[in-house]
Design a protein around this motif. Structure first.
Motif, PDB file in Angstrom:
ATOM      1  N   GLY A 229       0.772  -1.203  -0.100  1.00  0.00           N
ATOM      2  CA  GLY A 229      -0.082  -0.141  -0.090  1.00  0.00           C
ATOM      3  C   GLY A 229       0.847   1.180   0.120  1.00  0.00           C
ATOM      4  N   GLU A 230       0.028   2.238   0.288  1.00  0.00           N
ATOM      5  CA  GLU A 230       0.979   3.698   0.218  1.00  0.00           C
ATOM      6  C   GLU A 230       1.769   3.810   1.977  1.00  0.00           C
ATOM      7  OE1 GLU A 230       0.686   5.756  -2.556  1.00  0.00           O
ATOM      8  OE2 GLU A 230      -0.106   4.252  -3.455  1.00  0.00           O
ATOM      9  N   GLU A 231       2.431   4.413   1.661  1.00  0.00           N
ATOM     10  CA  GLU A 231       2.868   5.331   3.152  1.00  0.00           C
ATOM     11  C   GLU A 231       1.871   5.724   3.846  1.00  0.00           C
ATOM     12  OE1 GLU A 231       6.806   7.530   3.491  1.00  0.00           O
ATOM     13  OE2 GLU A 231       5.927   8.869   4.832  1.00  0.00           O
ATOM     14  N   GLY A 232       1.831   5.531   5.135  1.00  0.00           N
ATOM     15  CA  GLY A 232       0.645   6.101   5.825  1.00  0.00           C
ATOM     16  C   GLY A 232      -0.737   5.075   5.712  1.00  0.00           C
ATOM     17  N   GLN A 233      -0.700   4.041   4.958  1.00  0.00           N
ATOM     18  CA  GLN A 233      -1.766   3.274   4.759  1.00  0.00           C
ATOM     19  C   GLN A 233      -1.820   2.102   5.816  1.00  0.00           C
ATOM     20  OE1 GLN A 233      -2.459   2.172   0.721  1.00  0.00           O
ATOM     21  NE2 GLN A 233      -4.632   2.640   0.794  1.00  0.00           N
ATOM     22  N   GLY A 234      -0.710   1.861   6.558  1.00  0.00           N
ATOM     23  CA  GLY A 234      -0.689   0.809   7.377  1.00  0.00           C
ATOM     24  C   GLY A 234      -1.672   0.378   8.272  1.00  0.00           C
ATOM     25  N   TRP A 235      -2.487   1.411   8.635  1.00  0.00           N
ATOM     26  CA  TRP A 235      -3.898   0.932   9.634  1.00  0.00           C
ATOM     27  C   TRP A 235      -4.470   0.242   8.848  1.00  0.00           C
ATOM     28  CZ3 TRP A 235      -4.174   0.789  14.757  1.00  0.00           C
ATOM     29  CH2 TRP A 235      -5.216   0.593  15.336  1.00  0.00           C
ATOM     30  N   SER A 236      -4.980   0.591   7.719  1.00  0.00           N
ATOM     31  CA  SER A 236      -5.820   0.022   6.652  1.00  0.00           C
ATOM     32  C   SER A 236      -5.542  -1.415   6.265  1.00  0.00           C
ATOM     33  CB  SER A 236      -6.086   0.747   5.637  1.00  0.00           C
ATOM     34  OG  SER A 236      -6.560   2.069   5.925  1.00  0.00           O
ATOM     35  N   VAL A 237      -4.298  -1.512   6.087  1.00  0.00           N
ATOM     36  CA  VAL A 237      -3.692  -2.774   5.637  1.00  0.00           C
ATOM     37  C   VAL A 237      -3.726  -3.853   6.756  1.00  0.00           C
ATOM     38  CG1 VAL A 237      -1.478  -3.953   5.035  1.00  0.00           C
ATOM     39  CG2 VAL A 237      -1.940  -1.800   4.196  1.00  0.00           C
ATOM     40  N   MET A 238      -3.431  -3.172   8.031  1.00  0.00           N
ATOM     41  CA  MET A 238      -3.526  -3.950   9.213  1.00  0.00           C
ATOM     42  C   MET A 238      -5.071  -4.438   9.537  1.00  0.00           C
ATOM     43  SD  MET A 238      -2.056  -3.131  13.042  1.00  0.00           S
ATOM     44  CE  MET A 238      -3.311  -2.448  13.523  1.00  0.00           C
ATOM     45  N   THR A 239      -6.037  -3.605   9.531  1.00  0.00           N
ATOM     46  CA  THR A 239      -7.484  -3.921   9.718  1.00  0.00           C
ATOM     47  C   THR A 239      -7.929  -5.144   8.578  1.00  0.00           C
ATOM     48  OG1 THR A 239      -7.491  -1.543  10.472  1.00  0.00           O
ATOM     49  CG2 THR A 239      -9.439  -2.897  10.150  1.00  0.00           C
ATOM     50  N   ALA A 240      -7.402  -4.762   7.565  1.00  0.00           N
ATOM     51  CA  ALA A 240      -7.703  -5.867   6.710  1.00  0.00           C
ATOM     52  C   ALA A 240      -7.325  -7.183   6.844  1.00  0.00           C
ATOM     53  CB  ALA A 240      -7.434  -5.599   5.183  1.00  0.00           C
ATOM     54  N   GLY A 241      -5.956  -7.017   7.316  1.00  0.00           N
ATOM     55  CA  GLY A 241      -5.347  -8.489   7.855  1.00  0.00           C
ATOM     56  C   GLY A 241      -5.891  -9.019   8.891  1.00  0.00           C
ATOM     57  N   LEU A 242      -6.281  -8.199  10.004  1.00  0.00           N
ATOM     58  CA  LEU A 242      -6.719  -8.572  11.203  1.00  0.00           C
ATOM     59  C   LEU A 242      -8.369  -9.248  10.775  1.00  0.00           C
ATOM     60  CD1 LEU A 242      -5.700  -5.845  13.854  1.00  0.00           C
ATOM     61  CD2 LEU A 242      -4.967  -8.476  13.838  1.00  0.00           C
ATOM     62  N   ASN A 243      -9.154  -8.480  10.115  1.00  0.00           N
ATOM     63  CA  ASN A 243     -10.247  -9.044  10.015  1.00  0.00           C
ATOM     64  C   ASN A 243     -10.345 -10.475   9.305  1.00  0.00           C
ATOM     65  OD1 ASN A 243     -11.757  -7.084  10.725  1.00  0.00           O
ATOM     66  ND2 ASN A 243     -12.152  -6.182   8.962  1.00  0.00           N
ATOM     67  N   PHE A 244      -9.394 -10.662   8.321  1.00  0.00           N
ATOM     68  CA  PHE A 244      -9.182 -12.113   7.649  1.00  0.00           C
ATOM     69  C   PHE A 244      -8.711 -13.043   8.860  1.00  0.00           C
ATOM     70  CE2 PHE A 244      -7.377 -15.107   4.490  1.00  0.00           C
ATOM     71  CZ  PHE A 244      -8.521 -15.544   3.889  1.00  0.00           C
ATOM     72  N   GLU A 245      -7.806 -12.837   9.422  1.00  0.00           N
ATOM     73  CA  GLU A 245      -7.213 -13.531  10.472  1.00  0.00           C
ATOM     74  C   GLU A 245      -8.168 -13.948  11.612  1.00  0.00           C
ATOM     75  OE1 GLU A 245      -3.789 -11.986  12.689  1.00  0.00           O
ATOM     76  OE2 GLU A 245      -3.487 -13.814  13.974  1.00  0.00           O
ATOM     77  N   ARG A 246      -9.045 -13.145  11.994  1.00  0.00           N
ATOM     78  CA  ARG A 246     -10.140 -13.328  12.983  1.00  0.00           C
ATOM     79  C   ARG A 246     -11.159 -14.369  12.500  1.00  0.00           C
ATOM     80  NH1 ARG A 246     -10.361  -7.346  15.573  1.00  0.00           N
ATOM     81  NH2 ARG A 246      -8.195  -7.405  16.494  1.00  0.00           N
TER      82      ARG A 246
END
Ligand code: FAD
Length: 506
Positions: A229-246
């Motif tokens: 993703g872009e610089e500063g987009q880490g929170w969105s990347v993390m949230t997408a990952g956590l939703n899938f992981e959950r």
């Protein structure tokens, strides 16, 4: 094995195949648990079969069975709770971020590696940032065509054995960026990158044959081409990952619930006390009934959520609900199963105590139950706002008590102190303990917010209204006792049931 009507034939066959595969690896899993070895050979076999590609699209070397396929594999793999954790959380858990945020080159580079069984790690938590994941201090500074990472991460599953680390780091200290969650960026750091090392391996319950540890980053240069993703987009990347992981974690707990039943029921059909198999005691039957019910609900929640993923719906609410319900249910079921099996349930010669351990882990890892509940609350407030509208009630003319009404009041085009105070006072008769919110008041007045504020402030100054403020301004209002008296005569508020005869009232 239970299948769902919406599964494809391919998905149904995949469940059978995974079940058979796991039967084959279970002896080796048990051996490595007792010997405390990392089961490299199990992961090699998973890679050769391509099972980690269950959720990877076919064009990137995967099986293309979507979230449903990934959940089928997650539930099946968790007859072996250790490898199951790595398989689910870390191999598949890093997948969504790449699918959603990776560019074409990154998808071509990383997704086939996941399909072939490359172990990955999710790297969020730090000594100072647990539930408050946004408080991460590990920093990433741009330097030419790379970012330089410095900091530490802890509690990382697969630390040391993974080849690919999905790392989140702070790229901005600006207060406004922090407030808007634009301060983090996601990177894939590869094993062997200079300055990147394992600081410590943790002892954790349920982690006999897998590992969890602390990672150290000292001037680690990560190429810009590994930024997701872009610089500063880490929170969105993390949230997408956590939703899938959950979602995957909720499916894996269903696997453990199956394993609990597989052991408990045959055990108490064969255990004789007081001259009867212990399954004949009602208390044990009730516990088995609870185990069955929790399993069925847990599977349904997991696979319904996976189905919504595959339809492309927003599953934030469902995946967090599934994680909370399933993780708490498997904890409760493991305790019940142990109770039904008595002392044998507590020995590591049966898998119940191991499941109890990993069940507790999943009440914390991948987001605690509290963290998931916070997301459920926040998301529900937004998505279900229509369902949370206060049912409108009015005082019944004849009965004098609050009753529901389907009608909305006529909205006045202007507001003044008297008209607003009367509305607040009438609301006291209907909801004596509540304030009115702005939406309630706007049912009566079709006026700009500033005009309503002006009249409310004036009522407050005169001592006729109590105001409650949030960060946007006046949020709630209620008539004071003086305000009630000013709005209507005292008799207006009186009401007594028929049986309250005059001798009881003064
Ligand atoms: C076995 C294991 C594996 C893990 N694997 C990984 C991994 O692979 N990668 C990774 O990045 N992380 C991993 N974690 C870290 C995990 O995500 C965190 O442990 C978790 O998010 C909680 O953080 P904490 O342990 O610091 O607890 P804290 O944040 O200190 O919380 C302690 C308690 O307070 C509660 N709490 C905290 N804040 C609030 C609040 N605002 N309101 C109400 N209650 C609150 C929590 O729910 C919890 O019950 C793992 C953890 C464990 C134990």
């Amino acid at each position: 094995m239970e299948v769902y009507p919406w599964w494809t034939d391919e998905q149904k066959a995949f469940q059978e195949e995974m079940t058979a595969f796991v039967e084959e690896i279970m002896p080796r899993d048990a051996e490595t648990r007792w010997k405390r070895e990392f089961p490299w050979d199990i992961f090699k076999a998973i890679g050769e079969k391509g099972y980690t590609g269950a959720g990877v699209p076919k064009e990137y070397g995967g099986m293309g069975m979507g979230a449903t396929g990934a959940c089928i594999a997650a539930a099946a793999m968790n007859r072996t709770p250790g490898p199951g954790r790595i398989y689910v959380g870390n191999m598949l858990g890093g997948l969504r971020q790449i699918i959603e945020f990776g560019d074409e080159e990154q998808k071509k580079r990383f997704l086939p590696r996941i399909s072939k069984g490359e172990i990955g790690a999710i790297v969020i938590t730090e000594p100072v940032a647990g539930t408050d994941a946004a408080a991460q201090v590990t920093g990433a500074r741009r330097d030419g065509d790379a970012y330089v990472l410095n900091g530490k991460k802890r509690f990382i599953v697969s630390a040391g054995v993974a080849d690919r680390y999905m790392v989140y780091a702070r790229t901005s200290d600006d207060a406004e960026d922090r407030r808007k969650y634009r301060h983090l960026t996601a990177f894939i750091v590869e094993k062997g990158t200079p300055g990147f090392s394992v600081e410590k391996i943790n002892e954790i319950i349920g982690f006999e044959n897998i590992q969890n540890g602390v990672l150290d980053f000292k001037d680690v240069r990560v190429p810009v081409s590994n930024m997701l993703g872009e610089e500063g987009q880490g929170w969105s990347v993390m949230t997408a990952g956590l939703n899938f992981e959950r979602t995957l974690i909720s499916a894996q707990t269903a696997g453990w619930m199956e394993e609990l039943l597989r052991n408990t029921v045959p055990y108490c059909q064969r255990r004789v006390q007081f001259g009867k198999p212990t399954i004949s005691f009602l208390n044990n039957q009730f516990k088995v009934a609870d185990l069955v019910s929790r399993l069925k609900i847990a599977r349904l929640l997991s696979f319904y959520t996976a189905y919504l993923w595959d339809l492309g719906w927003d599953i934030t609410l469902e995946c967090n609900m599934a994680k909370v319900y399933n993780a708490e249910s498997v904890m409760a079921s493991s305790l019940d199963a142990i109770q039904v099996m008595g002392g044998d349930g507590l020995t590591p010669f049966y898998p119940l105590s191991a499941i109890m351990h990993v069940a507790k882990v999943e009440n914390i890892a991948g987001g605690t139950m509290d963290a998931c509940r916070m997301v459920i609350h926040r998301t529900a407030m937004r998505q279900m706002a229509q369902e949370f509208k206060q049912p409108r009630r009015v005082i019944h003319e004849e009965l004098g008590v609050p009753v529901p009404t389907a009608e909305n009041p006529q909205r006045a085009g202007r507001v003044d102190e008297d008209s607003l105070l009367k509305i607040l006072a009438e609301d006291y008769r209907v909801n004596p303990g509540l304030h009115m919110n702005r939406e309630d008041m706007s049912l009566h007045f079709d006026v700009p917010d500033e005009k309503l504020d002006e009249v409310l402030l004036s009522l407050e100054q005169k001592g006729w209204a109590l105001l409650n403020r949030d960060k946007k301004g006046i949020a709630l209002a209620k008539a004071t006792y003086d305000g009630l008296e000013r709005a209507f005569p005292k008799d207006h508020y009186k009401w007594f049931p028929d049986w309250a005869t005059e001798d009881r009232i003064f």
